[in-house]
Design an enzyme around this catalytic site. Structure first.
Site, PDB file in Angstrom:
ATOM      1  N   SER A   1     -25.574 -33.050  41.370  1.00  0.00           N
ATOM      2  CA  SER A   1     -26.146 -31.831  40.800  1.00  0.00           C
ATOM      3  C   SER A   1     -25.013 -30.895  40.406  1.00  0.00           C
ATOM      4  O   SER A   1     -23.864 -31.086  40.798  1.00  0.00           O
ATOM      5  CB  SER A   1     -27.028 -31.143  41.846  1.00  0.00           C
ATOM      6  N   LYS A   2     -25.363 -29.883  39.638  1.00  0.00           N
ATOM      7  CA  LYS A   2     -24.363 -28.906  39.185  1.00  0.00           C
ATOM      8  C   LYS A   2     -23.615 -28.299  40.375  1.00  0.00           C
ATOM      9  O   LYS A   2     -22.409 -28.118  40.357  1.00  0.00           O
ATOM     10  CB  LYS A   2     -25.045 -27.796  38.384  1.00  0.00           C
ATOM     11  N   ARG A   3     -24.367 -28.005  41.404  1.00  0.00           N
ATOM     12  CA  ARG A   3     -23.760 -27.351  42.557  1.00  0.00           C
ATOM     13  C   ARG A   3     -22.751 -28.263  43.260  1.00  0.00           C
ATOM     14  O   ARG A   3     -21.754 -27.828  43.799  1.00  0.00           O
ATOM     15  CB  ARG A   3     -24.871 -26.925  43.523  1.00  0.00           C
ATOM     16  N   ASP A   4     -23.045 -29.552  43.218  1.00  0.00           N
ATOM     17  CA  ASP A   4     -22.188 -30.500  43.940  1.00  0.00           C
ATOM     18  C   ASP A   4     -21.009 -31.015  43.143  1.00  0.00           C
ATOM     19  O   ASP A   4     -20.297 -31.890  43.611  1.00  0.00           O
ATOM     20  CB  ASP A   4     -23.008 -31.717  44.382  1.00  0.00           C
ATOM     21  N   GLY A   5     -20.824 -30.565  41.943  1.00  0.00           N
ATOM     22  CA  GLY A   5     -19.666 -31.052  41.210  1.00  0.00           C
ATOM     23  C   GLY A   5     -19.957 -31.500  39.803  1.00  0.00           C
ATOM     24  O   GLY A   5     -19.079 -31.935  39.085  1.00  0.00           O
TER      25      GLY A   5
END
Ligand code: GLU
Length: 469
Positions: free
Chosen positions: A238-242
């Site tokens: 996901s965006k948050r994870d990279g």
């Protein structure tokens, strides 16, 4: 020997893409070959200038330098047209005037029968000329009807595709623009790419590309399709994870060496070794050793590696990236202390450069208020007298060194028969506004004598006010 990295600037380059780039780059370096950067920007609607900038800046930030390029596919349309015509003339491609309705109908019928949707080759034998076509046609590649394409993939192993399973793919749209599989083939051929390393989402395109390369009489490169990177939960990144821009890592204070070291270990290993310098990666990396299964990211490990590289970095090399982060925080650091002195202290107690910037603001920026809890606990009337005496002692220091600062604090603590910490912590809160900072002598030394005394004066006044109000 030549590899390439060929991102499409339709989304911001993230760590998945960067790992592909790293593997290609390492493999080229390891084999003393060349590395090409190619921007696949033919999808004009979805490509953005920002995405191109992130590719160029991201690669430069990480030191993944290219020997050739960057090439832009949008600047090569004439060449693609030339090759398409060549395929038409040689009978390897044909004009197809099937209406969209017809093609859709075939697809829907196949799907409803649970079959793979594929074009039925209606126009293949019709030899539609440009004049017959009403100028409304696509160009399809004549895929061989029988035989197999065997991809001897360096990561996936042998993968066999039946030509009878592949249909006649479109190589030029009705507006004349070339499609992805055509442009990749022409570029890999023209740029003399010997080794294609890319995400395994492209594995299914490979037999199609090999068929076109064969039709063109071109050399077939070696292929390596590397698995995806997953989120920490094993699900899609996901965006948050990279999956956000790779430059976010720079802005979050990660060092290029740490990110590269982290990424090289996602899907590749050598014994139990965790720390790899760039030179070690180059000498040890082999694409054949890349794991076939997807790997999950592990943010804690990245943080751990970052701290490792931070600690072991040359102070001077951290000045510029730290200054950039301060600038982004709209803080000027022209005044004292020297950034290098701050780095020397902070690199042992922070995990990222951003942490370092945030925890070092206190040296450059005055604060208006004390952290409430810390002030309540430490700026109390009992320390008023010791702090006042300490002030005088600090004021008299000739040479503002850690030793002299420490000696002064110890002497006053002894004099008032309090523990060193009982004096140092109120002093810390007075000069930093918070209960957290480097060791008290480092903190005062970095702040400088004038600033330390000025802030201590304010702290004393604060306690005095407090005891009278
Ligand atoms: N442009 C493609 C992508 O970004 C990669 C094509 C390739 O490596 O062959 O997914």
């Amino acid at each position: 020997m030549k590899t390439r990295f060929a991102p499409s600037p339709t989304g911001l380059l993230h760590i998945g893409g960067i790992r592909t780039a790293l593997f290609s780059w390492l493999y080229a370096k390891h084999n003393k070959g060349e590395f090409v950067l190619r921007i696949e920007d033919t999808d004009r609607e979805r490509s953005t200038d920002e995405a191109v900038r992130v590719i160029l800046d991201g690669m430069a930030w990480l030191g993944l330098d290219h020997d050739e390029g960057p090439f832009y596919q949008t600047q090569r349309f004439d060449r693609y047209k030339e090759v398409i015509n060549q395929l038409l003339e040689a009978g390897h491609a044909y004009r197809c005037t099937c209406s969209k309705e017809r093609v859709d109908k075939i697809r829907d019928e196949a799907m409803s029968q649970g079959k793979k949707p594929r074009y039925d080759g209606h126009c293949r034998a019709l030899n539609v000329s440009e004049d017959d076509s009403n100028n409304n046609f696509v160009i399809r590649f004549k895929t061989p009807t029988d035989g197999q394409i065997i991809v001897d993939d360096a990561v996936q192993g042998k993968v066999i595709f039946e030509n009878s399973e592949l249909d006649d793919l479109i190589i030029a749209r009705s507006d004349g623009t070339p499609t992805y599989n055509l442009t990749v083939v022409v570029d890999d051929m023209d740029m003399e790419i010997t080794d294609v390393i890319r995400g395994d989402d492209h594995l299914n395109n490979t037999p199609r590309q090999i068929n076109i390369l064969k039709a063109l009489g071109a050399q077939i490169p070696n292929y390596a399709h590397i698995p995806m990177i997953l989120g920490p939960d094993g699900k899609k990144l996901s965006k948050r994870d990279g999956a956000a821009s790779v430059l976010q890592y720079r802005d979050d204070g990660y060092l290029p060496e740490a990110l590269l070291n982290y990424l090289v270990r996602l899907g590749w290993s050598k014994d139990d070794q965790e720390i790899f310098s760039i030179d070690e990666m180059i000498s040890e990396f082999d694409i054949k050793d890349v794991n076939k299964s997807a790997s999950s990211i592990n943010p804690d490990k990245l943080l751990w590696l970052n701290q490792h590289y931070l600690k072991n970095s040359d102070n001077a090399l951290l000045v510029k990236p730290l200054a950039d982060l301060f600038k982004a925080m709209e803080l000027t650091t022209d005044a004292r202390p020297d950034l290098e002195d701050v780095i020397d202290v902070q690199k042992h107690r922070t995990e990222t450069l951003k942490d370092m910037a945030e925890q070092s603001m206190l040296f450059y920026q005055d604060f208006d208020e004390y952290a409430e809890k810390a002030a309540k606990k430490h700026l109390r009337p009992v320390v008023l007298e010791p702090l006042k005496v300490l002030y005088e002692s600090l004021e008299n220091i000739q040479d503002w060194t850690n030793e002299n600062i420490k000696a002064a604090i110890e002497e006053i603590a002894e004099k008032f028969e309090i523990k060193m910490g009982k004096l140092a912590q109120p002093l810390r809160v007075a000069v930093t506004g918070t209960g957290i900072s480097p060791s008290i002598d480092d903190t005062l030394r970095l702040l400088g004598q004038d600033k330390s005394l000025l802030r201590l004066r304010k702290g004393i006044a604060f306690i005095e006010n407090r005891s009278t109000s």
